[in-house]
Design an enzyme around this catalytic site. Sequence first.
Site, PDB file in Angstrom:
ATOM      1  N   HIS A  38      10.720  24.994  15.911  1.00 32.58           N
ATOM      2  CA  HIS A  38      11.683  24.751  14.841  1.00 32.58           C
ATOM      3  C   HIS A  38      13.051  25.371  15.118  1.00 32.58           C
ATOM      4  CE1 HIS A  38       8.212  23.271  12.773  1.00 32.58           C
ATOM      5  NE2 HIS A  38       8.830  23.151  11.614  1.00 32.58           N
ATOM      6  N   HIS A  63      13.717 -15.699  25.609  1.00 38.04           N
ATOM      7  CA  HIS A  63      14.172 -14.558  24.807  1.00 38.04           C
ATOM      8  C   HIS A  63      15.514 -14.001  25.263  1.00 38.04           C
ATOM      9  CE1 HIS A  63      14.202 -10.760  22.614  1.00 38.04           C
ATOM     10  NE2 HIS A  63      14.448 -10.165  23.768  1.00 38.04           N
ATOM     11  N   HIS A 109      20.720 -13.944  24.361  1.00 40.10           N
ATOM     12  CA  HIS A 109      19.375 -14.182  23.839  1.00 40.10           C
ATOM     13  C   HIS A 109      19.362 -15.477  23.027  1.00 40.10           C
ATOM     14  CE1 HIS A 109      19.753  -9.868  24.587  1.00 40.10           C
ATOM     15  NE2 HIS A 109      18.445  -9.812  24.683  1.00 40.10           N
ATOM     16  N   GLU A 114      13.116  11.461   8.576  1.00 40.85           N
ATOM     17  CA  GLU A 114      14.473  11.839   8.971  1.00 40.85           C
ATOM     18  C   GLU A 114      15.276  10.657   9.518  1.00 40.85           C
ATOM     19  OE1 GLU A 114      11.766  15.410   9.416  1.00 40.85           O
ATOM     20  OE2 GLU A 114      11.722  13.330  10.131  1.00 40.85           O
TER      21      GLU A 114
END
Length: 678
Positions: free
Chosen positions: A483, A272, A40, A421
């Site tokens: 859950h 890129h 890149h 999280e």
Amino acid sequence: MSTTSQWIMEKATRAPIDFQLANCIRALAIDAVEAANSGHPGAPLGMADAATVLFARHLKFDAAHPDWPDRDRFVLSNGHASALLYALLYLTGYEDMTIDHIKAFRQWGSRAAGHPEYGHARGIETTTGPLGQGIAGAVGMALAERRLADEFGADLVDHHIFALCGDGCLEEGISQEAASLAGHLGLGKLIVLYDDNGITIDGSTTISFSEDVPARFRACGWHVQACDGHNVAALDQAIAAAKAATTRPSLIAMRTVIGFGSPNKAGKESSHGAPLGAVEAAATKAALGWTATPFEIPGELLARWREIGGRGMTARKAWQDRLAARPAALRAEFERRMGGALPAGYPDAVEALKRDLFTKPQKVATRRASQIALEAITAAVPEMIGGSADLTGSNLTRVKAVDSQFTRSQSGRYVGYGVREFAMGAVMNGMVTHGGLIPYGGTFLVFSDYARGAIRLSALMRVGTIYVMTHDSIGLGEDGPTHQPVEHLASLRALPRLLVFRPADVVETLECWDVAVRNRHRPSLLALSRQAVPQLRGGEGEDAAENRAGLGAYVIRSFGGDKRDVTLLATGTEVSLAVEAAEALAKDGLAVAVVSMPCWELFEEQPKAYRQQVLGAAPRLAVEAAGKFGWTRYVESEDDVVGLDDFGASAPAERLYAEFGITREAIVAKAKALAGRA
């Protein structure tokens, strides 16, 4: 005349030495990518000016002593621009990064990997590649800097964390999680330089990204500036202002041109993620006025860069003098922390708690057992810093020793990560790679999916981040299948290097915590129950100094001496269920061994003879209140697993175990069939 050409002319006349120093980076990036025919080049070409100003005028480091604890940290969050970092390390004189490694960019054995890899070379402060995790890791480093500065004083800990990032990092959701937390905590030593070049792989950022980034960061409580990313004076002033903003993290939005200097690819997505090509590479060097041969840096420029690499020597020596002048006890503690050694009294604290448990057995959920272990361990290990993703009361991760909140005004030992999280995991990784702290953080096991990218980088980097994952099965009950983790244990066990623990009782939980705390070069994840389980360990003659869970698996009960008709393998809450079934089978005349398997990974690392001894030659039946996938490593087929074939349901735990057939009766029936006694 194009904008790029105007910039080149302006820089060449107004800041000639800075322009030439930046061109050293650009030339090496072009050459490395062309030699590899992969990489890149666009971002290194566009960010070279900012990197030059940062390293030459602001970054506190000493290339000859790259692990100096009070150095500034530099994180390249947009890790695809790795050629920029490798060029900087070579130019400033880091011993680990030679020109030969850069010539072998992206090739086998080179320290110059496609994306920066922690541990490959000093100066690579963390692994980056998955976009956004570098920023979050930098937040963790800033959090560690604040905590250690408050503990040991600003004369020993006073450094900045600089992170370069691009549009891709800021599009990833983790960047918002991390930015929000950093702003909330007022981490003023964190400075992010945003490469605002308006280009993504698919083309202009207008395809998918139109938000006001500076406004977004201001809303999160950051100090925000914008500047021309190719203007040396503007960059210098912006970084200086950011360093002065001590109560808020800083964002510098730098307007740059991707592929700067390329006559035909500057400002375009074509620069890129692919080499410029021989013709365009030559044209770019010509436009920049670069005449040296590939991988050659003119002597006077290399000498200037090496001066920059040694500029921090005076500051480092002054810091060493300050350290030497501190009281011996404080100095020893600081050096112990930064060296990663545990306190001398730690083993005694663990053994004392285990002896107490042997004397006074406890029937508790393993999440509560974890809290019991943490009470002793965190008191003995002051570098431990806890936290939870808004589930403290469920994860039971807060104990007396860490009962001080990390806030904007004080750096306590407990971090409220909020419902973040993924950021929690990446921030903890940053704390570990910074050094001086042992972080642990909690959430539900089912939400390990949200944190998985960070867990994977913990394993990839070989760092000792500790994940506390409670509510580990259908045993959590009424919250229902959204859950209740089913496939998660198998998924996590598939990660190389990660230690996945599912302890059976309070003693095993302590032993698993002991392994996790001692293991500073490998991440650990503890899967813990909501429902209570009896204490199975601590019988007559058991040695409190022995860590049986550290073997990964062991025979916890044996009925019938050396003879076996069947072996029951189980983890976590199902070990006690397997013991009950074994007792019933023994009454019917079967010789049964029950094997507790708290950590498959550690068991697989034991000698073959030990593994064969534990598993035995008799038919084997596995019991785990989770998906069956993976158990065929130890049993003949999934028919020999008492587990789940589908998602759970919403009901009390006892009803769920009965409905899904994870019962003593089911184990007995299957075991008898395996042993030919049906």
